[in-house]
Design an enzyme around this catalytic site. Structure first.
Site, mmCIF file in Angstrom:
data_model
loop_
_atom_site.group_PDB
_atom_site.id
_atom_site.type_symbol
_atom_site.label_atom_id
_atom_site.label_comp_id
_atom_site.label_asym_id
_atom_site.label_seq_id
_atom_site.Cartn_x
_atom_site.Cartn_y
_atom_site.Cartn_z
ATOM 1 N N GLU A 185 -11.709 -36.423 -19.325
ATOM 2 C CA GLU A 185 -12.231 -35.792 -20.535
ATOM 3 C C GLU A 185 -13.665 -36.264 -20.757
ATOM 4 O OE1 GLU A 185 -13.357 -34.079 -23.728
ATOM 5 O OE2 GLU A 185 -11.369 -33.536 -22.999
ATOM 6 N N CYS A 220 -7.145 -20.025 -23.579
ATOM 7 C CA CYS A 220 -7.181 -19.233 -24.812
ATOM 8 C C CYS A 220 -8.037 -17.985 -24.652
ATOM 9 C CB CYS A 220 -7.673 -20.073 -25.982
ATOM 10 S SG CYS A 220 -9.360 -20.681 -25.794
#
Length: 417
Positions: free
Chosen positions: A296, A375
Site C-alpha cells: 500500500e 468499482c
C-alpha cells in the site's frame, strides 16, 4: 447543434458514467443525463464535440414505467445535487442497467460474453442482516460523506459534473446520524468537510480547509478509529479509506472467500493496493500459515495493516504497487518464484484500474489465481482483457450494488492462470 439548444431525443441505451444514449437527427451520439432507456425527452445541449454531444433532460415527454420521484429532490431553482445520478430510476431497474454496462464493457474490452447480475446486499447477506435491513431501499447506507464549502460559506454537495455547491435540507444516502450532523453544519472554512461514522457509531467531523500556494500541510496526528467485520477489528485513520456502504466490507470479503475457496498453506500470497489489510485478512484466513505480503502506498495505512494483520505474521510494505512488482521480479529467488506460482494475488486498485504495467508485472510472477476487486466496470474489463492476453482466463465474476442511486457498481473477478 450548439450548446444551449433544446432538442427532442429518443433514449435507446445506457453508457458508463450515469448517462444515457440517444442520437440527434443527423446521427451524432448524444449522452443524456437524467433519462431512462425507452423514454422520449426534451434535452438541453451542454457540450458539443466532433463525434458526440452531452445534454441534460429538461422535460420527459414519454416516461418509462421505471421512472420514480428522485430520491434527492431538487433544491430551490431546480438545481439537483450530485452523487445520485440514477436516483430517478426504480432500484431493480438501476441494477439491470448496471449489469448491462458491465456486460458491454466486458464484450468491448475483454472480448468476453458474461452474465453477472448486480446483486443488492440483501440478496447475499439476507434481509434481516442489521446493515441491510435499514438500507434495502438503497438509502441511508453511506457511513462517509464529503461536503464542500465555497467562498461564500455555503456547505453541501457539488451539483452534477461541476464544482458548484448545492445547499440541501437532507442527505438521503447518508446514515441518519450523519445526515443529522450534515444539515446542522452552519460554518466552516472554504474547502471540504468529511463526516465519518465508524463502527462505534459516533460521528467524526473532519474539516479540510482549502490550501493556498505556500501553505504548509497540517501536522496533526490523525484520529484512529476501529471498523469491524464479523469478529475481526481493523484500525484505520478516521479520514482514511474504508468502504462507504455499511454492509460492503462483509459483503466483499465474503465474495473473495467464495471466489477463492481454501488456499495452499505452503505458498506466497500478495495483497496489492491493500489499504489497512481488509482483504489480506481474508487471504490469511483462507491460507493459514502461508506467507502473506500486503502492499500500500499510504504510509499510515501500511502501519495500520501491520497491526491489523499481526496474528498472520504478514509483511506490510509502504510502496507503490508497480515499484514493488519491479523489485520482486528483480530480487525473487527460485524458491520465492515457486511459492508465488502456488499462491494468489489480490488487487483492489483505485477507480482507474491497475493498468497494463501492473498487470504485466504481476502476470510475469505467475500467481495461480488473481482476485480483482473493482468499482469501475470499464477499468476492470480493460485489465481483464490484458490478463487474458497474458495467459489468464476469467473463472468467476460477482457484481454488487453497494452504491445505490449512483452509476457505480462493485465487482469481484477471479482469474486463473
Amino acid at each position: 447543434m450548439e450548446k444551449g439548444d433544446q432538442i427532442e431525443l429518443d433514449v435507446t441505451g445506457v453508457a458508463h458514467g450515469g448517462v444515457f444514449v440517444a442520437r440527434e437527427p443527423e446521427g451524432r451520439v448524444v449522452f443524456v443525463a437524467d433519462a431512462i432507456p425507452g423514454e422520449r425527452v426534451r434535452a438541453r445541449i451542454t457540450e458539443v464535440k466532433k463525434s458526440f454531444a452531452r445534454a441534460e433532460t429538461v422535460d420527459v415527454l414519454d416516461a418509462s414505467p421505471d421512472r420514480v420521484p428522485h430520491v434527492w429532490p431538487a433544491v430551490a431553482g431546480g438545481e439537483q445535487p450530485g452523487g445520485a445520478d440514477l436516483g430517478h430510476i426504480a432500484l431493480p431497474r438501476q441494477r439491470e442497467l448496471k449489469a448491462q454496462v458491465l456486460r458491454e464493457a466486458f464484450a468491448k474490452f475483454a472480448d468476453l460474453e458474461i452474465d453477472a447480475p448486480v446483486l443488492g446486499p440483501e440478496a447475499v447477506l439476507g434481509g434481516d442482516h442489521p446493515d441491510v435491513a435499514a438500507t434495502r431501499d438503497g438509502l441511508r447506507y453511506r457511513t462517509r460523506i464529503s461536503l464542500h464549502v465555497d467562498d461564500r460559506g455555503r456547505i453541501g454537495p457539488f451539483a452534477p459534473r461541476s464544482h458548484r455547491v448545492v445547499e440541501v435540507g437532507d442527505h438521503p444516502l447518508a446514515t441518519p446520524e450523519i445526515a443529522e450532523v450534515a444539515v446542522a453544519l452552519r460554518s466552516a472554512p472554504e474547502g471540504r468537510v468529511d463526516l465519518v461514522q465508524p463502527a462505534d457509531g459516533g460521528i467524526r467531523t473532519l474539516r479540510r480547509p482549502a490550501r493556498r500556494p505556500g501553505d504548509r500541510a497540517p501536522r496533526e496526528e490523525p484520529e484512529v478509529v476501529v471498523e469491524a467485520v464479523a469478529d475481526r477489528e481493523f484500525q484505520v485513520d478516521a479520514g482514511g479509506f474504508w468502504q462507504v456502504h455499511r454492509a460492503a466490507a462483509e459483503l466483499l470479503t465474503g465474495a473473495v472467500r467464495r471466489g477463492l475457496g481454501p488456499l495452499d498453506s505452503d505458498a506466497w500470497n500478495l495483497d496489492l493496493y491493500g489499504g489497512v489489510g481488509l482483504f489480506a485478512a481474508t487471504l490469511g484466513e483462507l491460507a493459514e500459515g502461508a506467507r502473506l505480503t500486503t502492499v500500500e502506498s499510504s504510509q499510515r495505512a501500511s502501519l495500520h495493516a501491520e497491526q491489523n494483520l499481526a496474528d498472520f505474521g504478514a509483511e506490510a510494505l509502504d510502496l507503490r504497487v508497480e515499484h514493488f512488482l519491479t523489485q520482486l521480479s528483480n530480487q525473487a529467488s527460485l524458491l520465492d518464484r515457486e511459492m508465488l506460482t502456488r499462491g494468489v494475488a489480490l488487487l483492489d486498485p483505485p477507480r482507474s484500474g491497475a493498468g497494463r504495467d501492473v498487470v504485466e508485472g504481476l502476470a510475469d510472477l505467475g500467481p495461480s489465481r488473481v482476485a480483482y476487486i473493482a468499482c469501475d466496470p470499464v477499468a476492470l474489463a480493460r485489465d481483464v482483457g490484458t490478463f487474458r492476453g497474458l495467459g489468464y482466463e476469467l473463472e468467476s465474476l460477482q457484481a454488487f450494488d453497494i452504491f445505490p442511486q449512483s452509476h457505480h457498481v462493485e465487482a469481484v473477478a477471479v482469474l486463473t492462470r
